[in-house]
Design a protein around this motif. Sequence first.
Motif, PDB file in Angstrom:
ATOM      1  N   ARG A 265       0.818  -1.208   0.000  1.00  0.00           N
ATOM      2  CA  ARG A 265       0.000   0.000   0.000  1.00  0.00           C
ATOM      3  C   ARG A 265       0.850   1.254   0.000  1.00  0.00           C
ATOM      4  O   ARG A 265       0.366   2.327  -0.318  1.00  0.00           O
ATOM      5  CB  ARG A 265      -0.881   0.032   1.255  1.00  0.00           C
ATOM      6  CG  ARG A 265      -2.110  -0.808   1.166  1.00  0.00           C
ATOM      7  CD  ARG A 265      -3.016  -0.471   2.317  1.00  0.00           C
ATOM      8  NE  ARG A 265      -2.291  -0.263   3.536  1.00  0.00           N
ATOM      9  CZ  ARG A 265      -2.415  -0.985   4.634  1.00  0.00           C
ATOM     10  NH1 ARG A 265      -3.265  -1.975   4.668  1.00  0.00           N
ATOM     11  NH2 ARG A 265      -1.715  -0.723   5.713  1.00  0.00           N
ATOM     12  N   GLY A 266       2.083   1.142   0.411  1.00  0.00           N
ATOM     13  CA  GLY A 266       2.928   2.326   0.575  1.00  0.00           C
ATOM     14  C   GLY A 266       2.921   2.687   2.040  1.00  0.00           C
ATOM     15  O   GLY A 266       2.148   3.520   2.480  1.00  0.00           O
ATOM     16  N   ALA A 267       3.762   2.017   2.798  1.00  0.00           N
ATOM     17  CA  ALA A 267       3.742   2.164   4.246  1.00  0.00           C
ATOM     18  C   ALA A 267       4.093   3.571   4.686  1.00  0.00           C
ATOM     19  O   ALA A 267       4.975   4.215   4.138  1.00  0.00           O
ATOM     20  CB  ALA A 267       4.741   1.177   4.855  1.00  0.00           C
ATOM     21  N   ARG A 268       3.382   4.037   5.663  1.00  0.00           N
ATOM     22  CA  ARG A 268       3.690   5.330   6.259  1.00  0.00           C
ATOM     23  C   ARG A 268       4.721   5.121   7.365  1.00  0.00           C
ATOM     24  O   ARG A 268       4.675   4.138   8.075  1.00  0.00           O
ATOM     25  CB  ARG A 268       2.447   5.965   6.871  1.00  0.00           C
ATOM     26  CG  ARG A 268       1.459   6.406   5.856  1.00  0.00           C
ATOM     27  CD  ARG A 268       0.323   7.136   6.555  1.00  0.00           C
ATOM     28  NE  ARG A 268      -0.667   7.502   5.577  1.00  0.00           N
ATOM     29  CZ  ARG A 268      -0.701   8.667   4.981  1.00  0.00           C
ATOM     30  NH1 ARG A 268       0.166   9.587   5.252  1.00  0.00           N
ATOM     31  NH2 ARG A 268      -1.635   8.928   4.091  1.00  0.00           N
TER      32      ARG A 268
ATOM     33  N   ARG B  28       5.274  10.662   4.950  1.00  0.00           N
ATOM     34  CA  ARG B  28       5.201  10.505   3.501  1.00  0.00           C
ATOM     35  C   ARG B  28       4.949   9.046   3.171  1.00  0.00           C
ATOM     36  O   ARG B  28       5.278   8.159   3.934  1.00  0.00           O
ATOM     37  CB  ARG B  28       6.511  10.945   2.851  1.00  0.00           C
ATOM     38  CG  ARG B  28       6.752  12.434   2.985  1.00  0.00           C
ATOM     39  CD  ARG B  28       8.040  12.816   2.356  1.00  0.00           C
ATOM     40  NE  ARG B  28       9.123  12.284   3.170  1.00  0.00           N
ATOM     41  CZ  ARG B  28      10.361  12.129   2.752  1.00  0.00           C
ATOM     42  NH1 ARG B  28      10.686  12.455   1.541  1.00  0.00           N
ATOM     43  NH2 ARG B  28      11.277  11.648   3.540  1.00  0.00           N
ATOM     44  N   THR B  29       4.393   8.790   2.020  1.00  0.00           N
ATOM     45  CA  THR B  29       4.164   7.420   1.579  1.00  0.00           C
ATOM     46  C   THR B  29       4.991   7.153   0.338  1.00  0.00           C
ATOM     47  O   THR B  29       5.437   8.073  -0.338  1.00  0.00           O
ATOM     48  CB  THR B  29       2.677   7.173   1.242  1.00  0.00           C
ATOM     49  OG1 THR B  29       2.292   8.066   0.219  1.00  0.00           O
ATOM     50  CG2 THR B  29       1.808   7.353   2.457  1.00  0.00           C
ATOM     51  N   VAL B  30       5.175   5.886   0.060  1.00  0.00           N
ATOM     52  CA  VAL B  30       5.885   5.480  -1.144  1.00  0.00           C
ATOM     53  C   VAL B  30       4.833   5.227  -2.210  1.00  0.00           C
ATOM     54  O   VAL B  30       3.855   4.517  -1.998  1.00  0.00           O
ATOM     55  CB  VAL B  30       6.702   4.198  -0.877  1.00  0.00           C
ATOM     56  CG1 VAL B  30       7.341   3.703  -2.150  1.00  0.00           C
ATOM     57  CG2 VAL B  30       7.745   4.460   0.179  1.00  0.00           C
ATOM     58  N   ASP B  31       5.032   5.826  -3.351  1.00  0.00           N
ATOM     59  CA  ASP B  31       4.125   5.640  -4.479  1.00  0.00           C
ATOM     60  C   ASP B  31       4.081   4.154  -4.851  1.00  0.00           C
ATOM     61  O   ASP B  31       5.100   3.474  -4.849  1.00  0.00           O
ATOM     62  CB  ASP B  31       4.643   6.484  -5.641  1.00  0.00           C
ATOM     63  CG  ASP B  31       3.733   6.467  -6.839  1.00  0.00           C
ATOM     64  OD1 ASP B  31       2.561   6.054  -6.698  1.00  0.00           O
ATOM     65  OD2 ASP B  31       4.184   6.886  -7.915  1.00  0.00           O
ATOM     66  N   ASP B  32       2.901   3.659  -5.185  1.00  0.00           N
ATOM     67  CA  ASP B  32       2.757   2.255  -5.574  1.00  0.00           C
ATOM     68  C   ASP B  32       3.636   1.918  -6.774  1.00  0.00           C
ATOM     69  O   ASP B  32       4.146   0.809  -6.870  1.00  0.00           O
ATOM     70  CB  ASP B  32       1.299   1.932  -5.904  1.00  0.00           C
ATOM     71  CG  ASP B  32       0.431   1.840  -4.669  1.00  0.00           C
ATOM     72  OD1 ASP B  32       0.975   1.648  -3.565  1.00  0.00           O
ATOM     73  OD2 ASP B  32      -0.799   1.954  -4.808  1.00  0.00           O
TER      74      ASP B  32
END
Length: 113
Positions: free
Chosen positions: A13-16, A22-26
Amino acid sequence: MGWLRRGAERLRRGARTARDNRTVDDAVTRHLTEFARTRRGVEAFVEPQTSVTQTSLLLVAYDGEWTRRTIPSPEWGHAFAEHLEIPGYDAAVVGYPQRMRDYNSRMKKRPPS
């Protein structure tokens, strides 16, 4: 083993991260996973944030082919490598593998197609 499944789901999912929200883009997660799954001998090198660059993850295959993407934190990079069951290193501590430099040299010498 539920914690492993939950960890894998967070990576997908894009771990926070707690430190920076910030999240990691899929697309980044998919690219890194695809690179690691389609090449042999992949190792992960977590590059620290500098005044010029953000924290990034460098994946290097056995032949020196490599890819680099920005990630939210070093912790995320190490967790990603652990999830894919590939070795993970701190680039600031161990440096970069010679095979990566050799690959770059080979690519420079290659005639344009």
